[in-house]
Design an enzyme around this catalytic site. Sequence first.
Site, PDB file in Angstrom:
ATOM      1  N   LYS A 123     -53.991-153.014 -26.322  1.00 52.95           N
ATOM      2  CA  LYS A 123     -54.808-153.118 -24.807  1.00 52.95           C
ATOM      3  C   LYS A 123     -56.593-153.037 -24.605  1.00 52.95           C
ATOM      4  O   LYS A 123     -57.129-153.796 -24.203  1.00 52.95           O
ATOM      5  CB  LYS A 123     -54.131-152.556 -23.673  1.00 52.95           C
ATOM      6  N   ASP A 160     -51.562-155.304 -18.989  1.00 49.68           N
ATOM      7  CA  ASP A 160     -51.732-153.606 -18.466  1.00 49.68           C
ATOM      8  C   ASP A 160     -49.967-153.576 -17.578  1.00 49.68           C
ATOM      9  O   ASP A 160     -49.456-154.381 -17.704  1.00 49.68           O
ATOM     10  CB  ASP A 160     -52.389-153.330 -17.454  1.00 49.68           C
TER      11      ASP A 160
END
Length: 227
Positions: free
Chosen positions: A126, A145
């Site tokens: 991420k 997220d």
Amino acid sequence: MGTPRETRREQAEEIVERLEEAYPDSTISLRYSNRLELLIAVILSAQCTDERVNTETEHLFEKYDGPEDYANAPQEELAEDLNSITYYNSKAGYIKESCRKILEEHDGEVPDTMSDLTDLPGVGRKTANVVLQHAHDVVEGIVVDTHVQRLSRRLGLTEEEYPAKIEVDLMELVPDGYWQQFTHLCIDHGRAVCTARNPDCDDCVLADICPSEKGDGGIDLASGEPW
């Protein structure tokens, strides 16, 4: 959910189109002025709000400049400078060791590949995706997220629970030209409407195509039938 893959692609395209209209200025909310600052801000943002990170980095980026400053700083002092951030002790260690590695292995420059970025302490896929997209203009995937995770499941785009698997599903459904923007749109919508608790389905621009909508349910775009 049993929705055909082709229908989910149509769903994803419609979602992007509607959210772009609702949030035309959607973009990253972390504040930074160079690649290293972005990397540090994203490391700090794990399980912490962007608003809190921006408040903390305002003075952090004034005190520390290049990777040398972070690598040479006593970890206790760096942690104290981050003490309003969640898990500040661990994150101070990640930042210090990442900067050391950047100095020793990358000539002081933030890496520009997924493998090199994820080799840095505290940097997962991420974080690497954010840095690649916004620091290097390289889009290799979709940043998953907490908002993207929640919305993609509620909207029927994935049945997976783990971010890495959710990203794989989304990359098959969301047109690649929207991979970067998809995250920002989900974040804005997740904050404003599709919150973790008590989502405002009555005022949601996606209500009629959302299988989790509180009313009679969403509409299957392929058949026109309720989900």
